[in-house]
Design a protein around this motif. Structure first.
Motif, short mmCIF file in Angstrom:
data_model
loop_
_atom_site.label_atom_id
_atom_site.label_comp_id
_atom_site.label_asym_id
_atom_site.label_seq_id
_atom_site.Cartn_x
_atom_site.Cartn_y
_atom_site.Cartn_z
N ILE A 37 -40.97 39.20 4.39
CA ILE A 37 -42.55 38.38 6.01
C ILE A 37 -43.81 37.83 5.14
O ILE A 37 -44.35 38.82 3.68
CB ILE A 37 -42.83 40.02 6.68
N GLU A 40 -47.58 31.27 5.72
CA GLU A 40 -47.09 29.93 5.81
C GLU A 40 -47.67 29.17 4.47
O GLU A 40 -46.75 28.37 4.48
CB GLU A 40 -48.36 29.29 7.00
N VAL A 43 -44.23 30.53 2.65
CA VAL A 43 -42.76 29.65 3.21
C VAL A 43 -43.12 28.19 2.47
O VAL A 43 -41.48 28.22 2.53
CB VAL A 43 -43.30 29.71 4.78
N ALA A 44 -44.31 28.27 2.33
CA ALA A 44 -44.09 26.35 1.82
C ALA A 44 -44.10 26.20 0.73
O ALA A 44 -42.71 25.28 0.20
CB ALA A 44 -45.14 25.91 2.08
N LEU A 46 -41.45 28.48 -1.22
CA LEU A 46 -40.21 28.91 -1.15
C LEU A 46 -39.36 27.32 -0.80
O LEU A 46 -38.56 27.42 -0.76
CB LEU A 46 -39.90 29.81 -0.24
N GLY A 47 -40.14 26.22 -0.20
CA GLY A 47 -39.60 25.67 -0.06
C GLY A 47 -39.19 25.08 -1.69
O GLY A 47 -37.55 23.91 -1.95
N ARG A 52 -37.17 29.31 -4.93
CA ARG A 52 -36.18 30.48 -4.57
C ARG A 52 -34.46 30.93 -5.52
O ARG A 52 -34.75 32.07 -4.63
CB ARG A 52 -35.36 29.57 -3.49
N ILE A 69 -35.95 35.57 4.92
CA ILE A 69 -38.11 34.84 5.06
C ILE A 69 -38.52 34.92 6.29
O ILE A 69 -37.49 33.81 6.98
CB ILE A 69 -38.64 33.97 4.10
N GLU A 70 -39.42 35.79 6.32
CA GLU A 70 -39.87 35.28 8.44
C GLU A 70 -40.93 35.80 8.04
O GLU A 70 -41.78 35.53 8.14
CB GLU A 70 -38.64 37.21 8.69
N LEU A 71 -41.40 34.46 8.91
CA LEU A 71 -42.96 33.75 9.19
C LEU A 71 -44.02 35.03 9.80
O LEU A 71 -43.49 35.36 11.31
CB LEU A 71 -43.33 32.67 9.56
N ALA B 236 -34.31 23.31 2.78
CA ALA B 236 -35.42 23.00 2.45
C ALA B 236 -36.31 22.01 3.25
O ALA B 236 -37.34 22.05 3.78
CB ALA B 236 -35.15 21.72 1.19
N LEU B 239 -38.16 24.92 5.61
CA LEU B 239 -39.14 25.26 4.97
C LEU B 239 -40.70 24.96 4.29
O LEU B 239 -40.68 24.93 3.61
CB LEU B 239 -38.82 26.17 3.19
N PRO B 241 -44.01 24.73 7.09
CA PRO B 241 -44.40 25.83 7.85
C PRO B 241 -43.94 25.25 9.62
O PRO B 241 -43.78 25.83 10.50
CB PRO B 241 -45.56 26.30 7.52
N PHE B 244 -41.24 25.95 10.45
CA PHE B 244 -40.60 27.05 10.86
C PHE B 244 -40.25 27.48 11.40
O PHE B 244 -39.76 28.69 12.10
CB PHE B 244 -40.60 27.49 9.33
N ARG B 248 -38.21 29.23 14.91
CA ARG B 248 -38.28 30.61 14.96
C ARG B 248 -38.89 30.44 16.47
O ARG B 248 -38.02 31.42 17.04
CB ARG B 248 -39.88 31.37 14.40
N MET B 259 -36.44 35.59 14.16
CA MET B 259 -36.06 35.54 13.10
C MET B 259 -36.59 34.95 11.73
O MET B 259 -37.49 34.83 10.99
CB MET B 259 -36.44 33.43 13.97
N ALA B 260 -35.35 35.12 10.43
CA ALA B 260 -35.37 35.25 9.56
C ALA B 260 -34.97 34.34 8.61
O ALA B 260 -33.67 33.78 9.27
CB ALA B 260 -35.59 36.05 8.64
N LEU B 261 -34.80 33.68 7.92
CA LEU B 261 -33.91 32.13 7.84
C LEU B 261 -33.59 32.58 6.22
O LEU B 261 -34.27 33.33 5.01
CB LEU B 261 -34.88 30.75 6.92
N LEU B 263 -32.73 32.34 2.32
CA LEU B 263 -33.12 32.07 1.20
C LEU B 263 -32.08 31.83 0.38
O LEU B 263 -31.90 30.49 -0.39
CB LEU B 263 -34.01 32.49 0.43
#
Lengths: 74, 280
Positions: A37, A40, A43-44, A46-47, A52, A69-71, B236, B239, B241, B244, B248, B259-261, B263
């Motif tokens: 969890i 933002e 999350v970015a 992990l792009g 990753r 991953i959850e935002l 990619a 991912l 924000p 994403f 979600r 929701m979780a993506l 990896l």
């Protein structure tokens, strides 16, 4: 300074291992699945494919077969 | 596709045509996926319209979008289609979702399809199993074996990539279609299969597709959480924000609280890995 957290049994946690790589997340373990969890910015980050891969490898070392991953909601 | 593999695929197709001529009349367990669509078209071209019957087994675990695509392919190629309702969700052994769940589903399907086909003079019943499938964890294959179902694509040595290649040459639109196993495969083993859960998964995948995702996609059910698997390229892209959050919101609007993506991205049989059934 180490920021790795330790479990009661002294085993390093995935959360701590990720934090050492600059990935600050809360880990919600669900059997073989680790739900990260994150905010933002994480999350970015992990792009990035390499980061990753690192996260996936660390999770595997900690016994997880799946990582998602959850935002984090504000 | 490598030239040697291309030639091998063409040789396999010659073998398949010979195989089908030997059978004379075939009923096909037809889902409209890559394998059964190719098999149905080659059978139709080889044996003629009245010697091939494509049979669709319909239940809540069979996505409506796949059904529509299956009908469309059959119509385009002049393939006769019959539909049978199957009732695997009312089988407690299936609904409990053990790791051999597919065995109970396929037992239900073939135990209805074989006598149905026989009534119309189809003594040979075939499925779309290919040579790549033979090494996987596929308890459904046991049910097929018990009911005497034949697998000509596997018998002739066809791999999935060869089937896609030959499908493309024959103009079958499924050649580039992602694999689409039944909706129950989105539930971890041991999590009960219900009509409501399957409907939730189907609606969520449909909603995500409306965002423009055409590659492989799976919504894995983890109670209150949808774990979304996308292809590596799509992963990619999402991912970021703002994207994403959009993904979600779509998943939450479809009915999942969270929701979780994933990896790692899409992997076939992902829940087998989670439960130690297949290779990681």
């Amino acid at each position: 300074m180490s920021i790795r957290r330790e479990t009661a049994g002294g085993e390093p946690t995935l959360e701590g291992a990720l934090a050492e790589r600059g990935l600050v997340v809360r880990v919600e373990p669900r059997a073989g699945l680790a739900v990260l969890i994150a905010d933002e910015a994480t999350v970015a980050r992990l792009g990035d494919t390499e980061l990753r891969r690192t996260a996936l490898a660390l999770a595997r070392e900690h016994g997880f077969t799946h990582v998602a991953i959850e935002l984090r909601t504000r | 596709m490598h030239a040697n593999d291309d030639a091998q695929a063409a040789e396999n197709e010659v073998l398949l045509i010979q195989w089908l001529r030997g059978a004379a009349r075939v009923a096909i367990g037809y889902s409209g996926g890559v394998d059964s669509a190719y098999l149905a078209v080659v059978a139709r071209n080889t044996l003629g319209m009245h010697h091939v019957l494509a049979v669709i087994g319909r239940s809540a675990s069979y996505p409506a979008a796949q059904w529509a695509a299956a009908r469309q392919v059959a119509e385009s190629f002049g393939i006769l289609v019959a539909e049978l309702d199957t009732d695997e969700l009312n089988d407690p052994k299936y609904a409990a979702n053990p790791s051999n769940r597919c065995y109970f589903c396929k037992s239900e399907l073939w135990s209805r399809l074989v006598p149905f086909a026989s009534r119309f003079g189809f003594q040979t019943v075939v499925d779309g199993t290919n040579a790549d499938d033979l090494g996987d964890h596929r308890p459904g294959a046991q049910a097929a074996h018990e009911q005497g179902i034949r697998s000509p694509l596997a018998d002739c040595g066809f791999t999935k990539s060869q089937i896609r290649h030959r499908s493309r040459l024959l103009g079958i639109p499924t050649w580039s279609q992602p694999s689409s196993p039944c909706l129950s495969s989105r539930l971890p083993y041991g999590t009960r299969v219900t009509t409501e859960r399957l409907a939730l998964i189907e609606e969520t995948e449909r909603a995500i597709r409306r965002l423009g995702i055409v590659d492989d996609l799976r919504v894995r059910y983890h109670d209150d959480l949808a774990r979304v698997e996308l292809s590596c390229d799509e992963l990619a892209h999402w991912l970021v924000p703002e994207r994403f959050a959009r993904l979600r919101d779509v998943v939450v609007a479809a009915g999942f609280p969270r929701m979780a993506l994933d990896l790692r991205g899409f992997r076939s049989g992902s829940l087998n890995v989670l439960h130690g059934v297949g290779a990681a």
